[in-house]
Design an enzyme around this catalytic site. Structure first.
Site, PDB file in Angstrom:
ATOM      1  N   THR A 112      -8.541  24.175  10.397  1.00 26.12           N
ATOM      2  CA  THR A 112      -9.014  25.555  10.405  1.00 26.12           C
ATOM      3  C   THR A 112      -8.864  26.165   9.021  1.00 26.12           C
ATOM      4  O   THR A 112      -9.671  27.015   8.614  1.00 26.12           O
ATOM      5  CB  THR A 112      -8.236  26.371  11.446  1.00 26.12           C
ATOM      6  OG1 THR A 112      -8.359  25.721  12.722  1.00 26.12           O
ATOM      7  CG2 THR A 112      -8.754  27.782  11.558  1.00 26.12           C
ATOM      8  N   HIS A 156       1.367  24.961   7.080  1.00 27.70           N
ATOM      9  CA  HIS A 156       2.730  24.692   7.545  1.00 27.70           C
ATOM     10  C   HIS A 156       3.765  25.399   6.674  1.00 27.70           C
ATOM     11  O   HIS A 156       3.512  26.474   6.150  1.00 27.70           O
ATOM     12  CB  HIS A 156       2.986  23.186   7.641  1.00 27.70           C
ATOM     13  CG  HIS A 156       2.076  22.486   8.617  1.00 27.70           C
ATOM     14  ND1 HIS A 156       1.783  22.981   9.859  1.00 27.70           N
ATOM     15  CD2 HIS A 156       1.382  21.322   8.511  1.00 27.70           C
ATOM     16  CE1 HIS A 156       0.950  22.156  10.490  1.00 27.70           C
ATOM     17  NE2 HIS A 156       0.687  21.144   9.689  1.00 27.70           N
TER      18      HIS A 156
END
Length: 284
Positions: A112, A156
């Site tokens: 994404t 992340h």
């Protein structure tokens, strides 16, 4: 009743570990379902999902748009960027307008993050000027620090640690998306294979939601387990990261979360990044 093996793919990251702690460590009764966890980076899981390899897997919402024939979205397990998200960072201060002149390190073309970067480039009139190399997500910050790239797209825990390497934020795509649409940025979700049949899909959905709820209700216990996967993070930073991506959104997308997914995938189709219109299908 015979045991049914359910392979679950997810990232080796503290938020996914926190989410699946209860299932991975036998904190919940699972009946005849036996869950086996396979940990790989998200782009690898996206590619495996294209081949329908796993019964249940985390995927990027971008990747989900290519999986409609095989998988349905589970209502629990989303990673939602609520005024935060993937970031473009650079070795020196840059403006967004300078990015088309850079080769950017990205963590995968089905993420994404990559879809949102493409939408950003379109918004600044540079839709066809994105040049990039795909490298593993955890190698992007070291590659920037070593001077191999001027800019990188990070996901992340790098979102919380990039400044430790002297890097500079160019744009937070979650902030950019929310300012543009008024919606959070849906980054990842869990999908279940349709050929398991509706009753099994519903039971898997229930158990994953219970695993997330268990983690939220036994936070320190789940966090201790998640710390095994917390690269370069102490307890407080890992707790902050988990809180960003395991929260009320994760228990259920809700109407606003569902609207965010539809908006993102509609925008991706309008921009030509996603070939076909996407009819989002949730397990319910």
């Amino acid at each position: 009743m015979s045991t049914q093996l359910i392979r679950v793919g997810h990232s080796p990251d503290p938020d996914d570990a926190f989410m699946f702690h209860a299932l991975a460590n036998d904190k919940l009764p699972t009946g005849n379902l036996r869950f086996v966890h396979e940990l790989q980076d998200i782009e690898t899981l996206n590619r495996r999902a294209l081949k329908g390899e796993l019964e249940v897997t985390a995927v990027s919402i971008h990747a989900y748009s290519f999986l409609l024939d095989q998988y349905a979205l589970l209502p629990s397990g989303c990673s939602m960027g609520d005024k935060y998200g993937p970031m473009v960072v650079a070795r020196k201060p840059l403006t967004m307008g300078e990015l088309p002149n850079m080769r950017i390190a990205v963590p995968g073309t089905l993420t994404t993050a990559f879809l949102t970067l493409k939408l950003l480039f379109e918004s600044i009139g540079a839709a066809n000027r994105l040049t990039f190399d795909v490298i593993p997500f955890d190698e992007i910050i070291p590659a920037l620090a070593a001077g191999k790239y001027e800019a990188g797209l990070i996901i992340h825990e790098g979102q919380l640690t990039f400044q430790n390497q002297g890097l500079h934020l160019v744009v937070d795509l979650g902030v950019w998306w929310q300012e543009r649409t008024g919606l959070p940025l849906p980054l990842g979700g869990n999908v279940v294979r349709k050929d398991l049949g509706k009753p099994t899909m519903l039971e898997i959905s229930r158990l994953i939601k219970e695993s997330i709820r268990y983690g939220l209700e036994h936070r320190r216990e789940a966090l201790d387990y998640a710390l095994k996967y917390a690269r370069d993070m102490d307890v407080s930073l890992a707790d902050k990261f988990v809180g960003m991506y395991v929260n009320d959104w994760t228990l259920d997308y809700g109407e606003r979360g569902r609207a965010a997914i539809r908006k993102l995938l509609d925008e991706g189709h309008r921009a030509g990044v996603i070939p076909s219109p996407v009819e989002v299908e949730f397990v319910s």
